[in-house]
Design an enzyme around this catalytic site. Structure first.
Site, PDB file in Angstrom:
ATOM      1  N   PHE A 219       0.857  -1.179  -0.164  1.00  0.00           N
ATOM      2  CA  PHE A 219      -0.036   0.106  -0.073  1.00  0.00           C
ATOM      3  C   PHE A 219       0.798   1.266   0.046  1.00  0.00           C
ATOM      4  O   PHE A 219       1.646   1.714   0.927  1.00  0.00           O
ATOM      5  CB  PHE A 219      -0.622  -0.118   1.338  1.00  0.00           C
ATOM      6  CG  PHE A 219      -2.068   0.793   1.212  1.00  0.00           C
ATOM      7  CD1 PHE A 219      -3.400   0.288   0.982  1.00  0.00           C
ATOM      8  CD2 PHE A 219      -1.930   2.371   1.316  1.00  0.00           C
ATOM      9  CE1 PHE A 219      -4.365   1.444   0.747  1.00  0.00           C
ATOM     10  CE2 PHE A 219      -2.888   3.092   1.530  1.00  0.00           C
ATOM     11  CZ  PHE A 219      -4.149   2.590   1.108  1.00  0.00           C
TER      12      PHE A 219
ATOM     13  N   GLY B 271      -2.458   4.296  -2.140  1.00  0.00           N
ATOM     14  CA  GLY B 271      -3.731   3.926  -1.965  1.00  0.00           C
ATOM     15  C   GLY B 271      -4.648   4.277  -3.024  1.00  0.00           C
ATOM     16  O   GLY B 271      -5.847   4.486  -3.153  1.00  0.00           O
ATOM     17  N   THR B 272      -4.311   4.893  -4.266  1.00  0.00           N
ATOM     18  CA  THR B 272      -4.657   5.683  -5.245  1.00  0.00           C
ATOM     19  C   THR B 272      -5.147   4.719  -6.506  1.00  0.00           C
ATOM     20  O   THR B 272      -5.767   5.151  -7.397  1.00  0.00           O
ATOM     21  CB  THR B 272      -4.066   6.854  -5.798  1.00  0.00           C
ATOM     22  OG1 THR B 272      -2.758   6.362  -6.485  1.00  0.00           O
ATOM     23  CG2 THR B 272      -3.707   8.055  -4.664  1.00  0.00           C
TER      24      THR B 272
ATOM     25  N   SER C 142      -2.735  11.990 -10.149  1.00  0.00           N
ATOM     26  CA  SER C 142      -2.743  11.541  -8.294  1.00  0.00           C
ATOM     27  C   SER C 142      -1.570  12.023  -7.829  1.00  0.00           C
ATOM     28  O   SER C 142      -1.477  11.476  -6.629  1.00  0.00           O
ATOM     29  CB  SER C 142      -2.930  10.153  -8.279  1.00  0.00           C
ATOM     30  OG  SER C 142      -1.785   9.528  -9.019  1.00  0.00           O
TER      31      SER C 142
ATOM     32  N   THR D 170       2.818   7.552  -4.212  1.00  0.00           N
ATOM     33  CA  THR D 170       4.291   7.278  -4.181  1.00  0.00           C
ATOM     34  C   THR D 170       5.052   6.777  -5.393  1.00  0.00           C
ATOM     35  O   THR D 170       4.444   6.046  -6.182  1.00  0.00           O
ATOM     36  CB  THR D 170       4.213   6.417  -2.978  1.00  0.00           C
ATOM     37  OG1 THR D 170       3.682   4.989  -3.605  1.00  0.00           O
ATOM     38  CG2 THR D 170       3.287   6.802  -2.035  1.00  0.00           C
TER      39      THR D 170
ATOM     40  N   ARG E  41       3.663   1.004 -13.642  1.00  0.00           N
ATOM     41  CA  ARG E  41       4.027   1.788 -14.854  1.00  0.00           C
ATOM     42  C   ARG E  41       3.058   3.019 -15.110  1.00  0.00           C
ATOM     43  O   ARG E  41       2.697   3.159 -16.252  1.00  0.00           O
ATOM     44  CB  ARG E  41       3.823   0.824 -16.026  1.00  0.00           C
ATOM     45  CG  ARG E  41       4.467  -0.626 -15.843  1.00  0.00           C
ATOM     46  CD  ARG E  41       4.227  -1.281 -17.211  1.00  0.00           C
ATOM     47  NE  ARG E  41       5.312  -0.983 -17.806  1.00  0.00           N
ATOM     48  CZ  ARG E  41       6.437  -1.702 -18.102  1.00  0.00           C
ATOM     49  NH1 ARG E  41       6.823  -2.840 -17.651  1.00  0.00           N
ATOM     50  NH2 ARG E  41       7.331  -1.407 -19.115  1.00  0.00           N
TER      51      ARG E  41
ATOM     52  N   GLU F  65       3.311  -4.714  -9.530  1.00  0.00           N
ATOM     53  CA  GLU F  65       1.938  -4.308  -8.731  1.00  0.00           C
ATOM     54  C   GLU F  65       1.960  -5.366  -7.475  1.00  0.00           C
ATOM     55  O   GLU F  65       0.773  -5.756  -7.010  1.00  0.00           O
ATOM     56  CB  GLU F  65       0.475  -4.891  -9.540  1.00  0.00           C
ATOM     57  CG  GLU F  65       0.703  -3.594 -10.892  1.00  0.00           C
ATOM     58  CD  GLU F  65      -0.624  -3.933 -11.578  1.00  0.00           C
ATOM     59  OE1 GLU F  65      -1.796  -4.581 -11.106  1.00  0.00           O
ATOM     60  OE2 GLU F  65      -0.768  -3.625 -12.909  1.00  0.00           O
ATOM     61  N   GLY F  66       3.047  -5.173  -6.711  1.00  0.00           N
ATOM     62  CA  GLY F  66       3.104  -5.997  -5.621  1.00  0.00           C
ATOM     63  C   GLY F  66       2.737  -7.485  -5.554  1.00  0.00           C
ATOM     64  O   GLY F  66       2.600  -8.018  -4.512  1.00  0.00           O
TER      65      GLY F  66
ATOM     66  N   TYR G  36      -7.971   8.342 -23.227  1.00  0.00           N
ATOM     67  CA  TYR G  36      -8.410   8.138 -22.011  1.00  0.00           C
ATOM     68  C   TYR G  36     -10.066   8.835 -22.072  1.00  0.00           C
ATOM     69  O   TYR G  36     -10.168   9.558 -22.481  1.00  0.00           O
ATOM     70  CB  TYR G  36      -7.497   9.283 -21.072  1.00  0.00           C
ATOM     71  CG  TYR G  36      -7.686   9.345 -19.619  1.00  0.00           C
ATOM     72  CD1 TYR G  36      -7.006   8.675 -18.803  1.00  0.00           C
ATOM     73  CD2 TYR G  36      -8.702  10.072 -19.122  1.00  0.00           C
ATOM     74  CE1 TYR G  36      -7.265   8.587 -17.347  1.00  0.00           C
ATOM     75  CE2 TYR G  36      -9.107   9.927 -17.729  1.00  0.00           C
ATOM     76  CZ  TYR G  36      -8.254   9.157 -16.914  1.00  0.00           C
ATOM     77  OH  TYR G  36      -8.311   9.378 -15.692  1.00  0.00           O
TER      78      TYR G  36
HETATM   79  C1  LIG Z   1      -7.792  10.849  -9.238  1.00  0.00           C
HETATM   80  C2  LIG Z   1      -6.775   9.749  -9.632  1.00  0.00           C
HETATM   81  C3  LIG Z   1      -5.976  10.360 -10.656  1.00  0.00           C
HETATM   82  C4  LIG Z   1      -4.795   9.426 -11.397  1.00  0.00           C
HETATM   83  N1  LIG Z   1      -4.219   9.865 -12.081  1.00  0.00           N
HETATM   84  C5  LIG Z   1      -3.228   8.980 -12.737  1.00  0.00           C
HETATM   85  C6  LIG Z   1      -2.323   9.338 -13.686  1.00  0.00           C
HETATM   86  O1  LIG Z   1      -2.348  10.553 -14.322  1.00  0.00           O
HETATM   87  N2  LIG Z   1      -1.420   8.723 -14.124  1.00  0.00           N
HETATM   88  C7  LIG Z   1      -1.246   7.433 -13.734  1.00  0.00           C
HETATM   89  O2  LIG Z   1      -0.691   6.591 -14.259  1.00  0.00           O
HETATM   90  N3  LIG Z   1      -2.166   6.861 -12.861  1.00  0.00           N
HETATM   91  C8  LIG Z   1      -3.190   7.392 -12.211  1.00  0.00           C
HETATM   92  N4  LIG Z   1      -3.816   7.393 -11.334  1.00  0.00           N
HETATM   93  C9  LIG Z   1      -3.853   6.048 -10.680  1.00  0.00           C
HETATM   94  C10 LIG Z   1      -2.877   5.919  -9.252  1.00  0.00           C
HETATM   95  O3  LIG Z   1      -2.558   7.102  -8.875  1.00  0.00           O
HETATM   96  C11 LIG Z   1      -1.486   5.207 -10.189  1.00  0.00           C
HETATM   97  O4  LIG Z   1      -1.612   3.862 -10.378  1.00  0.00           O
HETATM   98  C12 LIG Z   1      -0.340   5.337  -8.945  1.00  0.00           C
HETATM   99  O5  LIG Z   1       0.770   4.907  -9.685  1.00  0.00           O
HETATM  100  C13 LIG Z   1      -0.565   4.586  -7.601  1.00  0.00           C
HETATM  101  O6  LIG Z   1       0.279   4.970  -6.760  1.00  0.00           O
HETATM  102  P1  LIG Z   1       0.203   4.677  -5.150  1.00  0.00           P
HETATM  103  O7  LIG Z   1       1.168   5.143  -4.551  1.00  0.00           O
HETATM  104  O8  LIG Z   1      -1.362   5.374  -4.982  1.00  0.00           O
HETATM  105  O9  LIG Z   1      -0.089   3.345  -5.296  1.00  0.00           O
HETATM  106  P2  LIG Z   1      -1.027   2.085  -4.782  1.00  0.00           P
HETATM  107  O10 LIG Z   1      -2.478   2.487  -5.241  1.00  0.00           O
HETATM  108  O11 LIG Z   1      -0.906   2.236  -3.231  1.00  0.00           O
HETATM  109  O12 LIG Z   1      -0.632   0.795  -5.239  1.00  0.00           O
HETATM  110  C14 LIG Z   1      -0.978   0.410  -6.608  1.00  0.00           C
HETATM  111  C15 LIG Z   1      -0.430  -0.978  -6.918  1.00  0.00           C
HETATM  112  O13 LIG Z   1       0.941  -0.891  -6.647  1.00  0.00           O
HETATM  113  C16 LIG Z   1       1.245  -2.039  -5.409  1.00  0.00           C
HETATM  114  N5  LIG Z   1       2.403  -1.135  -4.878  1.00  0.00           N
HETATM  115  C17 LIG Z   1       2.431   0.135  -4.196  1.00  0.00           C
HETATM  116  N6  LIG Z   1       3.460   0.378  -3.659  1.00  0.00           N
HETATM  117  C18 LIG Z   1       4.323  -0.716  -3.735  1.00  0.00           C
HETATM  118  C19 LIG Z   1       5.580  -0.880  -3.778  1.00  0.00           C
HETATM  119  N7  LIG Z   1       6.519   0.187  -2.963  1.00  0.00           N
HETATM  120  N8  LIG Z   1       6.073  -2.134  -4.020  1.00  0.00           N
HETATM  121  C20 LIG Z   1       5.479  -2.904  -4.924  1.00  0.00           C
HETATM  122  N9  LIG Z   1       4.134  -2.824  -5.175  1.00  0.00           N
HETATM  123  C21 LIG Z   1       3.597  -1.644  -4.713  1.00  0.00           C
HETATM  124  C22 LIG Z   1       0.206  -2.106  -4.661  1.00  0.00           C
HETATM  125  O14 LIG Z   1      -0.103  -3.418  -4.194  1.00  0.00           O
HETATM  126  C23 LIG Z   1      -0.992  -1.950  -5.931  1.00  0.00           C
HETATM  127  O15 LIG Z   1      -1.211  -3.282  -6.448  1.00  0.00           O
HETATM  128  C24 LIG Z   1      -5.053   8.085 -10.771  1.00  0.00           C
HETATM  129  C25 LIG Z   1      -5.733   7.607  -9.730  1.00  0.00           C
HETATM  130  C26 LIG Z   1      -6.721   8.438  -9.320  1.00  0.00           C
HETATM  131  C27 LIG Z   1      -7.532   8.149  -7.997  1.00  0.00           C
END
Ligand SMILES: Cc1cc2nc3c(=O)[nH]c(=O)nc-3n(C[C@H](O)[C@H](O)[C@H](O)COP(=O)(O)OP(=O)(O)OC[C@H]3O[C@@H](n4cnc5c(N)ncnc54)[C@H](O)[C@@H]3O)c2cc1C
Length: 560
Positions: free
Chosen positions: A129, A132-133, A198, A203, A211, A261-262, A461
């Site tokens: 996590f 969590g987006t 996001s 993170t 990706r 993706e973890g 998109y």
């Molecule tokens: C409003 C909104 C806008 C968004 N805009 C974009 C955008 O412009 N471009 C885009 O690409 N995506 C976008 N997203 C999707 C999302 O933000 C991306 O997928 C982002 O990369 C997820 O990062 P996170 O830190 O929130 O990961 P999480 O949501 O916490 O995790 C995403 C996945 O990666 C895994 N994971 C997380 N951290 C790690 C780690 N350190 N090691 C291994 N696995 C891990 C998790 O288990 C999960 O499978 C958007 C989402 C929302 C809600």
């Protein structure tokens, strides 16, 4: 712990009211009502009970310390699901059928390794996590066949480890949030330049694991273009890849870890290519005649190497709806009249963000791009409209929360296709979404933009908006999502350009990579995660047998 409001996007104080023009449009065209459906209080949210036995808890505490094993209601609720439309619908419904039994927060890469080993011994599934987006069910707390499930929150694994400005490299810990990463890099005069929408709440590890692509990826590259090396902790041990700028030492292991993706391990550190902070930037907007002609302009731009760092083209419908949602008010009438005099009745809005080492470098690049645009009938709208987009670039998700409160279905999905098949894919996916929504008696608006250009093709998109089908919100969403995903697959396009696979796209993965390709990915997982505890039910771990893990559209059911 999670930085966001438990029921929606971001933090308090940034809410976006629905502008009067937008309200009028949705009321007239979708029949939404003025009624408001506020989320319930957090205490009222029903979660499945935590299955963490006392012995299990103390075994986890031995690894990360007692303060960093939490099983209180708020911690579990904020780590149960991501930020996709079905996640928000379920949170607002007051009942979740998934939640982690506990949330772990290791403080070092060594603690991450220890936590994974302990979880393997205790038969606990582990869901990484970051922010969590995830919008594809990637962080859904599924236990799979295991005795329980923990969310492994990377929130203590943050910060810059090392920067090598001379080589243009920076190593950051996996849990570092976007703004924190850029602030640390800026103090060394460099930037990663990765800005997903996001950005504020996601993170580095999440970006690499999915990706991700940022708004500036046309110019700066996707995150997968920027990764030079990785450190990954898996139940079987640690993998460290990619020290040098290039290598011929066999297949590139980075490619196996980026986008995992973890499901095979936790990215604890990433070494990324950074560049000097640009000395000059300029935002502006243009209008173009029709989506088909406009995409030809984009092809010409990118193939002539003259695209702007941010190049974002809305189709006619997205242009119309965005103007209403931006609350552009009386100015819109004047703008439309101006465009009509130039033969643009149904314009497509193009936002450009130029960067250069200095003003002269920016000007040279821009002049070349502008020549291409004018040759394709583009009309300038000046800098103000571009700057307004830049100011509001992170605001959209707050408006989504307001729309949910007003009983509106709003979701996005994305793909990429070659220039040759881009329009065919665009039409097929749009038709699938409109058809699915209309078939349920809730005809919708379907908007699209192109925001990531490649020499060989581009992303598409889609945003789809409809009145919610009360009592069947998830089924309505699921039908539209499945119809669009089938249309993407039938068009030969990718099931995801940047959101990742997670839970929602997994049923379409075998069609894209083949059964043998999937088996290859699973064999890597078996090596690094022999007992299959890492993020069950996602990406390559999905099978039709586990389709019922968690409710993302099917009737509610118990998951364990
Ligand atoms: C409003 C909104 C806008 C968004 N805009 C974009 C955008 O412009 N471009 C885009 O690409 N995506 C976008 N997203 C999707 C999302 O933000 C991306 O997928 C982002 O990369 C997820 O990062 P996170 O830190 O929130 O990961 P999480 O949501 O916490 O995790 C995403 C996945 O990666 C895994 N994971 C997380 N951290 C790690 C780690 N350190 N090691 C291994 N696995 C891990 C998790 O288990 C999960 O499978 C958007 C989402 C929302 C809600």
């Amino acid at each position: 712990m999670s930085r966001q409001r438990w029921w929606g996007w971001g933090v308090d104080g940034h809410d976006q009211p629905l502008p009067a023009d937008g309200d009028a449009l949705l009321t007239a065209e979708l029949g939404i009502s003025p009624d408001r459906r506020e989320p319930p209080p957090l205490e009222a949210l029903v979660l499945p009970p935590s299955a963490l036995a006392p012995g299990v808890r103390s075994a986890l505490e031995n690894v990360v310390g007692s303060a960093w094993v939490r099983d209180d209601h708020a911690s579990r609720a904020t780590h149960a699901v991501g930020r996709a439309y079905p996640d928000l619908v379920r949170l607002r419904s007051g009942r979740l059928d998934v939640a982690p039994d506990a949330v772990l927060q290791p403080g070092t890469a060594v603690e991450v390794l220890g936590a994974l080993r302990a979880c393997a011994q205790l038969d606990l599934a582990v869901v990484a996590f970051g922010g969590g987006t995830s919008v594809v069910g990637g962080v859904e707390a599924l236990a799979g066949e295991h005795a329980g499930v923990v969310a492994l929150d990377l929130g203590r694994l943050t910060g810059l480890v090392h920067v090598d400005v001379r080589s243009g490299l920076a190593t950051l810990r996996g849990g570092t949030f976007g703004p924190d990463a850029e602030a640390e890099l800026a103090s060394h005069g460099v930037t990663l330049g990765h800005h997903p929408q996001s950005f504020e709440f996601s993170t580095l590890g999440g970006w690499v694991a999915t990706r991700s692509a940022g708004q500036a990826s046309t110019g700066s590259g996707r995150i997968d273009d920027l990764v030079q090396g990785l450190r990954l902790a898996a139940p079987a041990g640690e993998v460290v890849t990619g020290a040098g700028p290039a290598t011929a030492a066999g297949p590139d292991l980075r490619e196996l870890l980026v986008g995992s993706e973890g499901t095979i391990g936790i990215i604890t550190e990433a070494t990324l290519r950074v560049r000097r902070v640009p000395g000059a930037t300029r935002f502006e907007a243009w209008a173009l005649p029709g989506f088909a002609a406009s995409t030809e302009a984009l092809r010409a731009l990118v193939q002539a190497d003259t695209a702007a760092t941010i190049t974002r083209l809305s189709d006619e419908e997205e242009t119309r709806v965005s103007l209403a949602m931006a609350g552009a008010g009386p100015g819109v009438g004047a703008l439309k009249a101006y465009l009509r005099t130039r033969g643009l009745d149904r314009p497509c809005l193009l936002v450009l963000g130029w960067e250069g080492a200095d003003a002269a470098g920016l000007r040279a690049r821009r002049e070349a791009g502008v020549r291409v645009l004018r040759a394709h009938g583009a009309v300038t709208l000046g800098r103000k409209a571009g700057e307004a987009w830049a100011r509001r670039r992170y605001h959209g998700p707050y408006l989504r929360d307001e729309l949910l409160t007003r009983g509106v279905l709003i979701d996005t999905l994305e793909t990429a296709a070659t220039w040759t098949s881009l329009l065919e894919t665009y039409r097929a996916v749009g038709a699938a979404l409109r058809g699915s929504l209309a078939a349920r008696g809730t005809p919708g608006l379907v908007c699209c933009h192109v925001s990531h250009l490649y020499r060989t093709g581009a992303s598409l998109y889609f945003t789809f908006i409809a009145r919610q089908e009360e009592g069947a919100e998830l089924e309505q969403w699921h039908a539209a999502k499945a119809a669009a995903s089938d249309a993407i697959a039938a068009a030969g396009a990718t099931i995801t350009h940047h959101h990742g696979v997670g839970r929602d796209h997994a049923p379409w993965l075998a069609g894209e990579v083949g059964e043998l390709g999937l088996a290859l990915l699973r064999s890597a997982k078996a090596t690094l995660d022999p007992t299959g505890i890492m993020n069950p039910g996602k990406l390559m771990d999905w099978t039709s047998d586990n389709a019922g893990y968690g409710n993302r559209g099917e009737p509610l059911r118990e998951v364990r």
